[in-house]
Design a protein around this motif. Structure first.
Motif, PDB file in Angstrom:
ATOM      1  N   GLY A  19     -12.766  11.375 -12.353  1.00 20.35           N
ATOM      2  CA  GLY A  19     -12.588  10.728 -11.120  1.00 20.35           C
ATOM      3  C   GLY A  19     -13.345   9.239 -11.186  1.00 20.35           C
ATOM      4  O   GLY A  19     -13.064   8.486 -10.343  1.00 20.35           O
ATOM      5  N   TYR A  20     -14.360   9.177 -12.085  1.00 22.34           N
ATOM      6  CA  TYR A  20     -15.196   7.908 -12.276  1.00 22.34           C
ATOM      7  C   TYR A  20     -15.235   7.166 -13.396  1.00 22.34           C
ATOM      8  O   TYR A  20     -15.296   8.145 -14.412  1.00 22.34           O
ATOM      9  CB  TYR A  20     -16.629   8.034 -11.717  1.00 22.34           C
ATOM     10  CG  TYR A  20     -16.811   8.750 -10.113  1.00 22.34           C
ATOM     11  CD1 TYR A  20     -16.817   7.817  -9.331  1.00 22.34           C
ATOM     12  CD2 TYR A  20     -17.031  10.076 -10.061  1.00 22.34           C
ATOM     13  CE1 TYR A  20     -17.075   8.455  -7.968  1.00 22.34           C
ATOM     14  CE2 TYR A  20     -17.078  10.711  -8.853  1.00 22.34           C
ATOM     15  CZ  TYR A  20     -17.274   9.736  -7.808  1.00 22.34           C
ATOM     16  OH  TYR A  20     -17.538  10.244  -6.446  1.00 22.34           O
ATOM     17  N   GLU A  21     -15.315   5.853 -13.632  1.00 22.41           N
ATOM     18  CA  GLU A  21     -15.259   5.496 -14.984  1.00 22.41           C
ATOM     19  C   GLU A  21     -16.531   5.510 -15.252  1.00 22.41           C
ATOM     20  O   GLU A  21     -16.903   5.262 -16.623  1.00 22.41           O
ATOM     21  CB  GLU A  21     -14.693   3.937 -15.052  1.00 22.41           C
ATOM     22  CG  GLU A  21     -15.852   3.055 -14.209  1.00 22.41           C
ATOM     23  CD  GLU A  21     -15.377   2.654 -12.766  1.00 22.41           C
ATOM     24  OE1 GLU A  21     -15.723   1.591 -12.190  1.00 22.41           O
ATOM     25  OE2 GLU A  21     -14.643   3.452 -12.187  1.00 22.41           O
ATOM     26  N   GLN A  22     -17.683   5.725 -14.555  1.00 21.18           N
ATOM     27  CA  GLN A  22     -19.010   5.922 -15.045  1.00 21.18           C
ATOM     28  C   GLN A  22     -19.344   7.276 -15.739  1.00 21.18           C
ATOM     29  O   GLN A  22     -20.514   7.598 -15.981  1.00 21.18           O
ATOM     30  CB  GLN A  22     -20.151   5.659 -13.919  1.00 21.18           C
ATOM     31  CG  GLN A  22     -20.006   4.335 -13.182  1.00 21.18           C
ATOM     32  CD  GLN A  22     -19.060   4.027 -11.942  1.00 21.18           C
ATOM     33  OE1 GLN A  22     -18.253   4.743 -11.792  1.00 21.18           O
ATOM     34  NE2 GLN A  22     -19.496   3.307 -11.222  1.00 21.18           N
ATOM     35  N   SER A  23     -18.277   8.044 -15.525  1.00 24.52           N
ATOM     36  CA  SER A  23     -18.643   9.539 -15.726  1.00 24.52           C
ATOM     37  C   SER A  23     -18.770   9.559 -17.458  1.00 24.52           C
ATOM     38  O   SER A  23     -17.866   9.121 -18.110  1.00 24.52           O
ATOM     39  CB  SER A  23     -17.605  10.503 -15.300  1.00 24.52           C
ATOM     40  OG  SER A  23     -16.351  10.504 -16.004  1.00 24.52           O
ATOM     41  N   ILE A  34     -16.802  14.259  -3.673  1.00 27.29           N
ATOM     42  CA  ILE A  34     -15.352  14.132  -4.482  1.00 27.29           C
ATOM     43  C   ILE A  34     -14.491  13.542  -3.288  1.00 27.29           C
ATOM     44  O   ILE A  34     -14.098  14.003  -2.426  1.00 27.29           O
ATOM     45  CB  ILE A  34     -14.873  15.324  -5.211  1.00 27.29           C
ATOM     46  CG1 ILE A  34     -15.863  16.022  -6.212  1.00 27.29           C
ATOM     47  CG2 ILE A  34     -13.318  14.998  -5.745  1.00 27.29           C
ATOM     48  CD1 ILE A  34     -15.592  17.469  -6.362  1.00 27.29           C
ATOM     49  N   PRO A  35     -13.867  12.125  -3.679  1.00 26.49           N
ATOM     50  CA  PRO A  35     -12.918  11.549  -2.651  1.00 26.49           C
ATOM     51  C   PRO A  35     -11.633  12.628  -2.354  1.00 26.49           C
ATOM     52  O   PRO A  35     -11.299  13.369  -3.260  1.00 26.49           O
ATOM     53  CB  PRO A  35     -12.366  10.483  -3.391  1.00 26.49           C
ATOM     54  CG  PRO A  35     -13.360  10.165  -4.343  1.00 26.49           C
ATOM     55  CD  PRO A  35     -13.935  11.586  -4.767  1.00 26.49           C
ATOM     56  N   GLU A  36     -11.208  12.781  -1.123  1.00 22.43           N
ATOM     57  CA  GLU A  36     -10.397  13.849  -0.893  1.00 22.43           C
ATOM     58  C   GLU A  36      -9.149  13.749  -1.718  1.00 22.43           C
ATOM     59  O   GLU A  36      -8.692  14.685  -2.223  1.00 22.43           O
ATOM     60  CB  GLU A  36      -9.862  13.448   0.593  1.00 22.43           C
ATOM     61  CG  GLU A  36      -9.622  15.018   1.141  1.00 22.43           C
ATOM     62  CD  GLU A  36      -9.368  14.312   2.639  1.00 22.43           C
ATOM     63  OE1 GLU A  36      -9.641  13.686   3.192  1.00 22.43           O
ATOM     64  OE2 GLU A  36      -8.344  15.297   3.160  1.00 22.43           O
ATOM     65  N   ALA A  37      -8.739  12.486  -2.389  1.00 19.69           N
ATOM     66  CA  ALA A  37      -7.600  12.275  -2.975  1.00 19.69           C
ATOM     67  C   ALA A  37      -7.830  12.800  -4.415  1.00 19.69           C
ATOM     68  O   ALA A  37      -6.659  12.998  -4.864  1.00 19.69           O
ATOM     69  CB  ALA A  37      -7.151  10.782  -3.199  1.00 19.69           C
ATOM     70  N   HIS A  38      -9.103  13.075  -4.660  1.00 15.98           N
ATOM     71  CA  HIS A  38      -9.031  13.590  -6.144  1.00 15.98           C
ATOM     72  C   HIS A  38      -9.228  15.022  -6.248  1.00 15.98           C
ATOM     73  O   HIS A  38      -9.063  15.666  -7.273  1.00 15.98           O
ATOM     74  CB  HIS A  38     -10.382  12.976  -6.738  1.00 15.98           C
ATOM     75  CG  HIS A  38     -10.256  11.548  -6.931  1.00 15.98           C
ATOM     76  ND1 HIS A  38     -11.502  10.737  -7.436  1.00 15.98           N
ATOM     77  CD2 HIS A  38      -9.311  10.520  -7.020  1.00 15.98           C
ATOM     78  CE1 HIS A  38     -11.294   9.543  -7.827  1.00 15.98           C
ATOM     79  NE2 HIS A  38      -9.712   9.426  -7.579  1.00 15.98           N
ATOM     80  N   LEU A  39      -9.668  15.872  -4.955  1.00 12.65           N
ATOM     81  CA  LEU A  39      -9.712  16.977  -4.980  1.00 12.65           C
ATOM     82  C   LEU A  39      -8.578  17.870  -5.645  1.00 12.65           C
ATOM     83  O   LEU A  39      -9.031  18.888  -6.376  1.00 12.65           O
ATOM     84  CB  LEU A  39     -10.024  17.641  -3.424  1.00 12.65           C
ATOM     85  CG  LEU A  39     -11.401  17.720  -2.928  1.00 12.65           C
ATOM     86  CD1 LEU A  39     -11.616  17.982  -1.539  1.00 12.65           C
ATOM     87  CD2 LEU A  39     -12.392  18.520  -4.039  1.00 12.65           C
ATOM     88  N   PRO A  40      -7.435  17.680  -5.298  1.00 15.68           N
ATOM     89  CA  PRO A  40      -6.342  18.561  -5.946  1.00 15.68           C
ATOM     90  C   PRO A  40      -6.405  18.267  -7.404  1.00 15.68           C
ATOM     91  O   PRO A  40      -5.421  19.160  -8.196  1.00 15.68           O
ATOM     92  CB  PRO A  40      -5.014  17.909  -5.056  1.00 15.68           C
ATOM     93  CG  PRO A  40      -5.305  17.117  -4.260  1.00 15.68           C
ATOM     94  CD  PRO A  40      -6.841  16.651  -4.326  1.00 15.68           C
TER      95      PRO A  40
END
Lengths: 130, 397
Positions: free
Chosen positions: B349-353, B334-340
């Motif tokens: 977090g991902y468009e593929q999700s 997970i990119p650090e910016a997304h963690l919070p």
């Protein structure tokens, strides 16, 4: 053709396909480019300005709800892009949102010329060009 | 009518006997609309003063000593008799509020009246909330102060409860607004995809395309169904009480993984399971299952196809106090910016999700409901570790 270059920014593959088909059927745009997230869209604009400004889209269809950066996040950064991009590219929100706040936020933005509800229709395309 | 008059008369005469005023009562009271002797009038006011449930004091403004006090005052200050308060310094009875009270009495003398409220340590009842009213009166040539003190503890308590409830309600309302906004968006998105596909289908002349459109419609509808299932998991957790029973993790993991066989990548991923039991673990089976299912399916969905040997490692350790569930992978991380933000409702977090984005939000809510806690460590490109601790619940029967 209403526009030469059209950019679609949307995370949904299905919606991108539907939008592309409708645009093609109406002969609305000569070239269609699809970017699947807001950051990729911003990068594309900057890159195109550098490499071939003639391909800069006159119109961008921008989704609102997207992972990572949403449509409003895109608009926030867009205002700081090169003036050549800001003057050339008009933005139409293309979203499934029927939320009044989303609508207000979008149309208050100086770069947004239209708010279109999905699914994109032939009629909606005609209204944009009017 | 005469019966009523008699009953009142009778009550009054009894009252007077109780306070030992030495009057036979009936005769005088029958003339209560006529003239009264000054002595009787004084007695009447004395009764009113003494019997009132409100603390009543008469205070000498020169030195703040008590000139007269009623029974309620004696109760408040823990005295046998109100007479014991006479001559005492009122400020001395309120050492913690002496300054404020002095100011308040001065103000009453200046302005005619004053009030303030404070907390008082009463000898009988502990801390009580009091409201004090002081008013100036002229008695002959003298200026005196009368002081009323009311116990407002109950009112204050009700006020505190009301404020607390109000805050809770506002929080719930904000959550509900957010929930309705988000769900309506998430539910509408696959629906408009289907509508768009139907529009295409209606005007499509190439029949080969029809199959594609129908397949995509099915995909959209499945997504809508998935979101609805997630919302039900969420509301189930919010609505239902925790239902404790013994949990067999081996069985539960097998079941969970079976349900995830529809994910095509599961074939490429090395699934490592390890359950170590040192006794029986009791908790809410359904909720634990939702936790497992969400964590494992996330690890599977976000596997890294470029990793040498993609794996998902599920470790369950049961002890008398708790179960530790650890789901580790060498996935995309997970990119650090997304963690919070990963525990926010509908965050993706991902468009593929392919998920609804509600999964980790549900996990967080459930872990809170079970009084557990969870931890995430993740490095983009290397993998993630989710650790959940759930207390072992003594079975309730």
């Amino acid at each position: 053709m209403a526009v030469k270059n059209l950019l679609l920014i949307d995370d949904s593959d299905i919606d991108n396909m539907v939008n592309r088909k409708i645009v093609e059927r109406c002969h609305f745009a000569e070239n269609i480019t699809v970017k699947k997230n807001a950051r990729a869209g911003l990068e594309y604009l900057n890159d195109t300005l550098g490499s071939n400004p003639a391909l800069l889209p006159e119109l961008i269809f921008l989704d609102i709800r997207m992972p990572d950066m949403d449509g409003f996040g895109f608009l926030e950064i867009f205002q700081f892009l090169d003036p050549a991009i800001r003057q050339h590219c008009k933005i139409a929100m293309l979203s499934s949102s029927i939320d009044a706040d989303d609508y207000r936020r979008a149309v208050e933005n100086p770069f947004v010329i239209s708010f279109v509800n999905k699914p994109l229709s032939v009629q909606a395309l005609q209204e944009i060009t009017r | 009518m005469s019966g009523v008059v008699f009953a009142i008369t009778f009550a009054f005469s009894n009252l007077i006997k109780i306070v030992k005023l030495g009057h036979s009562g009936k005769k005088e009271l029958n003339q209560n609309s006529g003239d009264k002797s000054p002595a009787e009038e004084t007695e009447r006011y004395k009764i009113l003063f003494q019997k009132a449930p409100l603390v009543q004091l008469l205070v000498n403004p020169c030195n703040n000593t008590i000139l007269d006090a009623n029974r309620a005052a004696a109760n408040l200050y823990g005295r046998e008799d109100a007479a014991l308060l006479i001559g005492q310094d009122l400020l001395g009875l309120h050492p913690a509020q002496a300054g404020l009270m002095k100011e308040s009495l001065k103000e009453a003398l200046r302005q005619g009246e004053s009030h303030f409220s404070f907390t008082f340590q009463s000898t009988a009842n502990g801390p009580v909330d009091l409201a004090l009213f002081a008013g100036k009166i002229a008695l002959g040539k003298n200026e005196l102060l009368f002081v009323n003190i009311q116990d407002i503890s109950e009112t204050k308590k009700a006020e505190r409860i009301l404020t607390q409830k109000n805050n809770e309600l506002q929080k719930t309302k904000a959550e509900l607004d957010h929930f309705v906004y988000s769900t309506s968006h998430e539910l509408r998105a696959p629906l408009v995809s289907v509508l768009g596909l139907i529009n295409l289908l209606e005007t499509e002349t190439n029949e080969n395309e029809h199959v594609t459109y129908v397949r995509l419609m099915k995909e959209s509808i499945s997504k809508l169904d998935l979101i609805i299932h997630d919302i039900i998991d969420y509301s189930r957790n919010a609505r239902f009480e925790v239902n404790v029973s013994p949990i067999d993790f081996d069985f539960l993991l097998e079941k969970t993984i079976n349900n995830l066989q529809y994910l095509p990548q599961i074939q490429k991923i090395d699934l490592r399971l390890k359950v170590s039991n040192t006794g029986i673990f009791c908790s809410d089976k359904r909720r634990v299952e939702v936790i497992l299912s969400n964590l494992i399916s996330n690890s599977l969905k976000f596997f890294n196809p470029e990793a040498d040997q993609p794996y998902v490692e599920i470790l369950v350790q049961v002890s008398p106090h708790q179960a530790i569930i650890r789901v580790a992978d060498n996935g995309r991380g997970i990119p650090e910016a997304h963690l919070p933000r990963i525990f926010e409702m509908f965050f993706r977090g991902y468009e593929q999700s392919t998920g609804s984005g509600i999964g980790l939000y549900i996990v967080k809510e459930i872990v809170e409901k079970l009084n557990g806690h969870m931890q995430v460590e993740s490095t983009e490109g290397q993998g993630s570790v989710f650790t959940v601790n759930i207390p072992n619940h003594p079975q309730s029967n």
